[in-house]
Design a protein around this motif. Sequence first.
Motif, PDB file in Angstrom:
ATOM      1  N   ALA A  37     -66.056 -61.749 -61.373  1.00 42.69           N
ATOM      2  CA  ALA A  37     -66.306 -63.133 -61.777  1.00 42.69           C
ATOM      3  C   ALA A  37     -67.589 -63.239 -62.597  1.00 42.69           C
ATOM      4  N   LEU A  38     -67.590 -64.177 -63.527  1.00 42.04           N
ATOM      5  CA  LEU A  38     -68.797 -64.498 -64.275  1.00 42.04           C
ATOM      6  C   LEU A  38     -69.530 -65.585 -63.491  1.00 42.04           C
ATOM      7  N   ASP A  39     -70.138 -65.181 -62.383  1.00 41.64           N
ATOM      8  CA  ASP A  39     -70.714 -66.133 -61.439  1.00 41.64           C
ATOM      9  C   ASP A  39     -72.232 -66.188 -61.581  1.00 41.64           C
ATOM     10  N   GLU A  40     -72.871 -66.897 -60.651  1.00 44.34           N
ATOM     11  CA  GLU A  40     -74.321 -67.060 -60.724  1.00 44.34           C
ATOM     12  C   GLU A  40     -75.046 -65.728 -60.628  1.00 44.34           C
ATOM     13  N   THR A  41     -74.586 -64.839 -59.737  1.00 49.29           N
ATOM     14  CA  THR A  41     -75.236 -63.533 -59.588  1.00 49.29           C
ATOM     15  C   THR A  41     -75.152 -62.735 -60.880  1.00 49.29           C
ATOM     16  N   THR A  42     -73.983 -62.764 -61.513  1.00 53.01           N
ATOM     17  CA  THR A  42     -73.818 -62.058 -62.784  1.00 53.01           C
ATOM     18  C   THR A  42     -74.796 -62.574 -63.821  1.00 53.01           C
ATOM     19  N   LEU A  43     -74.903 -63.899 -63.931  1.00 51.26           N
ATOM     20  CA  LEU A  43     -75.792 -64.492 -64.921  1.00 51.26           C
ATOM     21  C   LEU A  43     -77.252 -64.164 -64.612  1.00 51.26           C
ATOM     22  N   ARG A  44     -77.611 -64.170 -63.344  1.00 50.00           N
ATOM     23  CA  ARG A  44     -78.996 -63.853 -62.978  1.00 50.00           C
ATOM     24  C   ARG A  44     -79.340 -62.407 -63.324  1.00 50.00           C
ATOM     25  N   LEU A  45     -78.442 -61.484 -62.981  1.00 50.73           N
ATOM     26  CA  LEU A  45     -78.716 -60.078 -63.265  1.00 50.73           C
ATOM     27  C   LEU A  45     -78.735 -59.818 -64.771  1.00 50.73           C
ATOM     28  N   GLY A  46     -77.815 -60.446 -65.482  1.00 49.39           N
ATOM     29  CA  GLY A  46     -77.804 -60.291 -66.944  1.00 49.39           C
ATOM     30  C   GLY A  46     -79.072 -60.828 -67.577  1.00 49.39           C
ATOM     31  N   ALA A  47     -79.533 -61.984 -67.105  1.00 49.70           N
ATOM     32  CA  ALA A  47     -80.768 -62.563 -67.640  1.00 49.70           C
ATOM     33  C   ALA A  47     -81.972 -61.696 -67.292  1.00 49.70           C
ATOM     34  N   ALA A  48     -81.965 -61.100 -66.099  1.00 44.21           N
ATOM     35  CA  ALA A  48     -83.069 -60.221 -65.701  1.00 44.21           C
ATOM     36  C   ALA A  48     -83.154 -59.007 -66.631  1.00 44.21           C
ATOM     37  N   VAL A  49     -82.005 -58.405 -66.947  1.00 42.32           N
ATOM     38  CA  VAL A  49     -81.993 -57.268 -67.870  1.00 42.32           C
ATOM     39  C   VAL A  49     -82.485 -57.705 -69.245  1.00 42.32           C
ATOM     40  N   HIS A  50     -82.042 -58.876 -69.692  1.00 39.78           N
ATOM     41  CA  HIS A  50     -82.487 -59.404 -70.984  1.00 39.78           C
ATOM     42  C   HIS A  50     -84.011 -59.504 -71.019  1.00 39.78           C
ATOM     43  N   ASN A  51     -84.602 -60.017 -69.944  1.00 38.45           N
ATOM     44  CA  ASN A  51     -86.060 -60.158 -69.904  1.00 38.45           C
ATOM     45  C   ASN A  51     -86.760 -58.806 -69.910  1.00 38.45           C
ATOM     46  N   LEU A  52     -86.190 -57.840 -69.194  1.00 38.76           N
ATOM     47  CA  LEU A  52     -86.803 -56.510 -69.164  1.00 38.76           C
ATOM     48  C   LEU A  52     -86.754 -55.850 -70.543  1.00 38.76           C
ATOM     49  N   LEU A  53     -85.658 -56.041 -71.246  1.00 39.94           N
ATOM     50  CA  LEU A  53     -85.560 -55.505 -72.607  1.00 39.94           C
ATOM     51  C   LEU A  53     -86.545 -56.207 -73.542  1.00 39.94           C
ATOM     52  N   LEU A  54     -86.755 -57.484 -73.292  1.00 37.46           N
ATOM     53  CA  LEU A  54     -87.676 -58.246 -74.124  1.00 37.46           C
ATOM     54  C   LEU A  54     -89.093 -57.689 -74.060  1.00 37.46           C
ATOM     55  N   LEU A  55     -89.459 -57.092 -72.941  1.00 37.74           N
ATOM     56  CA  LEU A  55     -90.814 -56.587 -72.773  1.00 37.74           C
ATOM     57  C   LEU A  55     -91.161 -55.495 -73.771  1.00 37.74           C
ATOM     58  N   ASN A  56     -90.150 -54.817 -74.328  1.00 43.55           N
ATOM     59  CA  ASN A  56     -90.385 -53.773 -75.321  1.00 43.55           C
ATOM     60  C   ASN A  56     -90.115 -54.244 -76.749  1.00 43.55           C
ATOM     61  N   HIS A  57     -89.897 -55.538 -76.907  1.00 40.89           N
ATOM     62  CA  HIS A  57     -89.620 -56.055 -78.247  1.00 40.89           C
ATOM     63  C   HIS A  57     -90.919 -56.159 -79.036  1.00 40.89           C
ATOM     64  N   SER A  81     -83.812 -60.740 -57.868  1.00 39.68           N
ATOM     65  CA  SER A  81     -83.941 -60.673 -56.407  1.00 39.68           C
ATOM     66  C   SER A  81     -82.795 -61.392 -55.710  1.00 39.68           C
ATOM     67  N   VAL A  82     -81.612 -60.785 -55.798  1.00 42.88           N
ATOM     68  CA  VAL A  82     -80.427 -61.361 -55.158  1.00 42.88           C
ATOM     69  C   VAL A  82     -80.061 -60.603 -53.884  1.00 42.88           C
ATOM     70  N   GLY A  83     -80.805 -59.526 -53.575  1.00 41.24           N
ATOM     71  CA  GLY A  83     -80.549 -58.768 -52.359  1.00 41.24           C
ATOM     72  C   GLY A  83     -79.437 -57.749 -52.524  1.00 41.24           C
ATOM     73  N   ALA A  84     -79.208 -57.008 -51.455  1.00 39.84           N
ATOM     74  CA  ALA A  84     -78.166 -55.981 -51.465  1.00 39.84           C
ATOM     75  C   ALA A  84     -76.784 -56.623 -51.512  1.00 39.84           C
ATOM     76  N   PRO A  85     -75.818 -55.971 -52.142  1.00 41.45           N
ATOM     77  CA  PRO A  85     -74.459 -56.525 -52.183  1.00 41.45           C
ATOM     78  C   PRO A  85     -73.833 -56.560 -50.796  1.00 41.45           C
ATOM     79  N   PRO A  86     -73.135 -57.649 -50.453  1.00 45.15           N
ATOM     80  CA  PRO A  86     -72.604 -57.798 -49.092  1.00 45.15           C
ATOM     81  C   PRO A  86     -71.273 -57.104 -48.842  1.00 45.15           C
ATOM     82  N   SER A  87     -70.616 -56.613 -49.876  1.00 42.66           N
ATOM     83  CA  SER A  87     -69.288 -56.004 -49.712  1.00 42.66           C
ATOM     84  C   SER A  87     -69.090 -54.937 -50.774  1.00 42.66           C
ATOM     85  N   ALA A  88     -68.075 -54.110 -50.559  1.00 38.61           N
ATOM     86  CA  ALA A  88     -67.749 -53.090 -51.557  1.00 38.61           C
ATOM     87  C   ALA A  88     -67.323 -53.740 -52.866  1.00 38.61           C
TER      88      ALA A  88
END
Length: 351
Positions: A37-57, A81-88
């Motif tokens: 799913a394209l859910d809140e967790t997906t968007l948060r993790l994607g945005a976090a990666v975007h920010n980390l990449l931005l640090l080297n721009h 900081s969404v924590g460990a995944p709750p399921s496989a």
Amino acid sequence: VLAASAAERRAADGRVALAVARHAAARRLLPAARVPALDETTLRLGAAVHNLLLLNHPAIEGRGAEGRQTRVAAIACELASVGAPPSAEETVARHSLLARLPEIARSDRVVHFWLGRRSFVGRRPPRRVTALPSLRKVRIDTVRRGWLREIGMPIAARPAFLALCAASPLGETEDLFRLDPPLAWSRILPVLRFPALGRQVAGRVVEAGVLRAGDVLADALFRFVSGHDPPGGAAPNSAAIAFAIRFLAHALWLDLLFGSEGAATEAGAAGAVAAAGEGGATAGLDLAVVLVAAQRISSALVWPPDVAAGSDLGRRFIDRMAGMASLVRARRSPRFDTAVAIAGLAAQSLR
């Protein structure tokens, strides 16, 4: 209106392409996996990666860059900081988004021309710089540099990247030999407890070489028990430690069943002692220290209940452990007493 409609279509096409790619990645791990799913967790993790990449721009560099990096990294940490995944299923869904992080690279270009040269970090040179290539003797040198291994991240980004690793630990198990951040049991334990994923990781350990990969996992176990893992994730209680030791033993059993004959010979008594020499590292030493100590405390930590000691497989395991014990004696590892104490903690969960 037409421009808006075209933008909406491109966005919709992008979402479909992302879903198809993620589903294919998820099914490689769980054949019955649904479309992530394209859910809140997906968007948060994607945005976090975007920010980390931005640090080297390049645009973030210059006066006040450190302050800007710190603010961006703090937001990335909060997002990741969404924590460990709750399921496989959730583990695989997150991994389908982040699995290719190690492949991210930046292309740096240096344009040489008759009056000098200009550098373009992570950007394509504008046409005015490359115009009239024959007349101006233009030459472009391109260097592709990996984001994680070659470029790296500012120190301010470390908490965010660790939070990202905790949120999606499967990536860590696919890069067992990475140096920084090193593998952490506190992060991977929750994932290994899901049988379908634990089996795959164990198979990966065997494929990578049970001696080398086992050493990495055993070394990480010492850090885990001593409280040197980053905060969060699984706690080093007796049940968690027992699970980790049994996982190492399980990998050794798998190596006996499906590993190469060369690996088995290398771990034999004569081969192991000869490989040890008088100094230097010995493949499989930390793994041997942990498993030999565990066997001394309780055979239940290393021996599955459904394998008879007199069976062919059982005899092979006894020989393998005898070889490991010879290696431990030959090298006089200072870690052995610590490993015995760790095994004692693990055995408390078996009572």
